[in-house]
Design an enzyme around this catalytic site. Structure first.
Site, mmCIF file in Angstrom:
data_model
loop_
_atom_site.group_PDB
_atom_site.id
_atom_site.type_symbol
_atom_site.label_atom_id
_atom_site.label_comp_id
_atom_site.label_asym_id
_atom_site.label_seq_id
_atom_site.Cartn_x
_atom_site.Cartn_y
_atom_site.Cartn_z
ATOM 1 N N ASP A 1 13.059 -4.847 -2.212
ATOM 2 C CA ASP A 1 12.207 -3.774 -2.019
ATOM 3 C C ASP A 1 12.422 -2.276 -1.696
ATOM 4 O O ASP A 1 13.537 -2.406 -1.461
ATOM 5 C CB ASP A 1 10.949 -4.466 -1.482
ATOM 6 C CG ASP A 1 9.651 -3.787 -1.289
ATOM 7 O OD1 ASP A 1 9.549 -3.624 -2.128
ATOM 8 O OD2 ASP A 1 8.888 -3.666 -0.038
ATOM 9 N N SER A 2 10.983 -1.425 -2.245
ATOM 10 C CA SER A 2 11.262 0.279 -1.666
ATOM 11 C C SER A 2 11.463 -0.123 -0.040
ATOM 12 O O SER A 2 11.686 0.668 0.595
ATOM 13 C CB SER A 2 9.989 0.545 -2.200
ATOM 14 O OG SER A 2 8.740 -0.015 -1.752
ATOM 15 N N TYR B 1 7.658 4.157 -4.141
ATOM 16 C CA TYR B 1 8.198 3.372 -5.661
ATOM 17 C C TYR B 1 6.895 4.449 -6.306
ATOM 18 O O TYR B 1 6.980 4.954 -7.591
ATOM 19 C CB TYR B 1 8.494 2.465 -5.843
ATOM 20 C CG TYR B 1 10.281 2.347 -5.634
ATOM 21 C CD1 TYR B 1 11.139 3.206 -4.813
ATOM 22 C CD2 TYR B 1 10.959 1.058 -5.786
ATOM 23 C CE1 TYR B 1 12.528 2.778 -4.620
ATOM 24 C CE2 TYR B 1 12.109 1.079 -5.620
ATOM 25 C CZ TYR B 1 13.014 2.132 -5.524
ATOM 26 O OH TYR B 1 14.190 1.634 -5.299
ATOM 27 N N GLY B 2 5.841 2.880 -5.558
ATOM 28 C CA GLY B 2 4.934 3.752 -6.757
ATOM 29 C C GLY B 2 4.098 4.258 -7.326
ATOM 30 O O GLY B 2 3.317 4.737 -7.997
ATOM 31 N N CYS C 1 9.937 -6.491 -6.045
ATOM 32 C CA CYS C 1 8.433 -5.838 -5.625
ATOM 33 C C CYS C 1 8.068 -5.559 -7.060
ATOM 34 O O CYS C 1 8.436 -5.472 -8.286
ATOM 35 C CB CYS C 1 9.657 -4.061 -5.526
ATOM 36 S SG CYS C 1 9.132 -3.023 -6.395
ATOM 37 N N ASN C 2 5.997 -5.822 -6.652
ATOM 38 C CA ASN C 2 5.668 -5.317 -8.144
ATOM 39 C C ASN C 2 5.980 -4.428 -8.672
ATOM 40 O O ASN C 2 6.145 -4.388 -10.345
ATOM 41 C CB ASN C 2 4.536 -5.749 -7.322
ATOM 42 C CG ASN C 2 4.038 -7.118 -7.280
ATOM 43 O OD1 ASN C 2 3.897 -7.742 -8.176
ATOM 44 N ND2 ASN C 2 3.992 -7.036 -5.774
ATOM 45 N N THR C 3 6.040 -3.156 -8.334
ATOM 46 C CA THR C 3 6.012 -1.904 -9.732
ATOM 47 C C THR C 3 7.437 -2.267 -9.969
ATOM 48 O O THR C 3 7.673 -1.705 -10.946
ATOM 49 C CB THR C 3 6.782 -0.858 -8.052
ATOM 50 O OG1 THR C 3 5.207 -1.190 -7.753
ATOM 51 C CG2 THR C 3 6.785 0.625 -8.812
ATOM 52 N N GLU D 1 4.035 0.790 6.379
ATOM 53 C CA GLU D 1 4.940 1.583 6.705
ATOM 54 C C GLU D 1 5.254 1.857 7.683
ATOM 55 O O GLU D 1 5.136 2.205 8.810
ATOM 56 C CB GLU D 1 5.582 2.411 5.889
ATOM 57 C CG GLU D 1 6.126 1.976 4.470
ATOM 58 C CD GLU D 1 7.345 0.788 4.700
ATOM 59 O OE1 GLU D 1 8.389 1.092 5.524
ATOM 60 O OE2 GLU D 1 8.040 -0.026 4.329
ATOM 61 N N CYS E 1 1.467 -6.229 -5.136
ATOM 62 C CA CYS E 1 2.105 -5.404 -3.711
ATOM 63 C C CYS E 1 2.762 -6.144 -3.002
ATOM 64 O O CYS E 1 1.773 -6.455 -2.238
ATOM 65 C CB CYS E 1 1.709 -3.650 -3.990
ATOM 66 S SG CYS E 1 2.679 -2.874 -2.668
ATOM 67 N N THR E 2 3.968 -6.084 -2.902
ATOM 68 C CA THR E 2 3.881 -7.227 -1.688
ATOM 69 C C THR E 2 3.849 -6.599 -0.062
ATOM 70 O O THR E 2 3.326 -7.409 0.837
ATOM 71 C CB THR E 2 6.112 -7.373 -1.540
ATOM 72 O OG1 THR E 2 6.468 -6.068 -1.729
ATOM 73 C CG2 THR E 2 6.525 -8.232 -2.850
ATOM 74 N N HIS E 3 3.391 -5.435 -0.107
ATOM 75 C CA HIS E 3 3.538 -4.391 0.418
ATOM 76 C C HIS E 3 2.030 -4.962 1.357
ATOM 77 O O HIS E 3 1.419 -5.292 2.547
ATOM 78 C CB HIS E 3 3.140 -2.545 0.784
ATOM 79 C CG HIS E 3 4.513 -1.963 1.450
ATOM 80 N ND1 HIS E 3 5.225 -2.150 -0.102
ATOM 81 C CD2 HIS E 3 4.918 -1.335 2.229
ATOM 82 C CE1 HIS E 3 7.006 -1.619 0.771
ATOM 83 N NE2 HIS E 3 6.069 -1.217 1.740
#
Lengths: 273, 273
Positions: A10-11, A43-44, A74-76, A154, A186-188
């Protein structure tokens, strides 16, 4: 016996929600390699071609680590890869979008409405939207980018009052439309589930794609019989210390996490483990 | 006659506040080269050594553009460079921190209190804090990192209700302490001046370092007599289109901005203008 090696990326810390699910649901001992590109996060909001470049660097890194499969957390980046690209990798690639779409297709009836939230790239790519529309079994569908959600998570502010405000700011129209399902694209965003659910109310079922990834991975693993504990090695392009602190908290880990810093310049090179 | 070339840089749109001041206050026609590292933004939450690497790449880029001076429009990178590094560049380097510190030293009396807000790196480096404490003429000083401010501004949300909430979240303790001066220690924060000022009230004077940079640049230029209009070329590592839209709005520009995309890989190479 050779243990199975799985690369998860992931990012940032978002993908830890996927890792957590894999650890919980896979009944065997796996060697996980979690890669977080924290130096280039988020990333997004970046140009699509640039982020595509990042993903192939990450694949190269996993190739050198000799992993047996890659799980995208990471969906992006998942939304940026074509089906052909995913299928033509040298090892199996597990999408995060696909299983969530399948779950929804099985769950929705003709009169249901769905909303999707994600990063700017994910929303522009409209992969969830297109895949669900193709099925045709939805009365209404909408999507919305929420660019501040990743920085919020984050920053470790997922459970703050501020997050409630930001959630209300982005989800105002979605609340008015009151969908039957909301996809956390989005996993976040998994970390914001409580705030989102509280804001939208009981009518809306929150679908967290992180919870649906493990099924196909378990099928692929089959029966291996290694019942030792799984191990995780973390690789980050930003500060290892910073990531260790965040990940320890988010994974609710008691032990010391093994976090390695990787220079971006060395991503494509052979790493000595 | 050869026109003077000045390189101005920031991670994103924050530094446009500095560019605006230079355009307004320098009475001559200058060729400005504005570099925004939007692909690697935000700088202020990344490891210090990594961001230092970015700055020297930007200097290399300016060297190939053959500029006559560099004006930093980024507090984070300014705080990361030593005095020796700044002085040993091949051309003059203009700090954003220095003139603001001088202005404050001249403005404060022994009983004044000061607060500084900035990125995580700027606050960790404590350059404003140390320089003002050395003077010794302050009754109280404090500083606070506000990591969400840069994403907020980059999202174009500076004048939203959401921004008022985020401002209240970060500045709660500073409001309680009610300082005489607040330094906006990040050029992105200039766009939040109204929200910050409204929240803190009249007692606190907001000091925007962007407004104090031009003096020393004007002194350095001297009398050149070129009274033609200044020109600006923009260089961004992220999406040129995206930056053009944001910068046109933030600069209040009527004309078409000339925005060039620069590949990160080519930053250190010779660019054909």
């Amino acid at each position: 016996m050779q243990r199975i090696k799985i690369g998860v990326y992931d990012s940032g810390v978002g993908g830890l929600t996927v890792l957590k699910q894999l650890l919980k649901k896979i009944p065997y001992g796996i060697d996980f390699f979690y890669f977080a590109d924290t130096a280039r996060l988020p990333y997004g909001s970046k140009p699509q071609e640039m982020v595509r470049g990042f993903v192939f660097e990450i694949f190269d890194f996993f190739r050198h680590l000799n992993v047996d499969a890659i799980v995208t957390a990471c969906n992006t980046t998942d939304s940026l890869l074509t089906e052909t690209e995913k299928k033509s990798l040298w090892i199996p690639f597990f999408s995060i979008i696909e299983p969530a779409v399948r779950y929804l297709r099985d769950s929705i009836s003709g009169k249901n409405s769905v909303a999707i939230i994600g990063t700017e790239v994910t929303v522009k790519r409209s992969v969830y939207l297109r895949k669900l529309i193709i099925d045709g079994n939805i009365s209404r569908i909408s999507q919305k980018a929420c660019p501040l959600f990743v920085p919020l998570v984050e920053e470790g502010l997922s459970d703050s009052e501020l997050t409630e405000r930001v959630v209300a700011y982005y989800l105002k129209e979605i609340k008015a439309f009151s969908p039957d399902f909301l996809i956390l694209g989005c996993t976040h965003y998994s970390y914001l589930k409580n705030a989102v659910s509280k804001y939208l109310g009981n009518k809306t079922q929150i679908v967290d794609p992180a919870e649906h990834v493990s099924g196909q991975v378990i099928d692929w693993i089959g029966e291996i019989g290694d019942t030792n504990k799984s191990r995780i090695s973390f690789y980050v392009t930003g500060s290892a210390e910073d990531f260790k602190r965040k990940a320890t908290f988010l994974l609710g880990s008691n032990g010391e996490l093994k976090v390695n810093h990787v220079d971006l310049e060395r991503l494509g090179e052979i790493i000595n483990l």
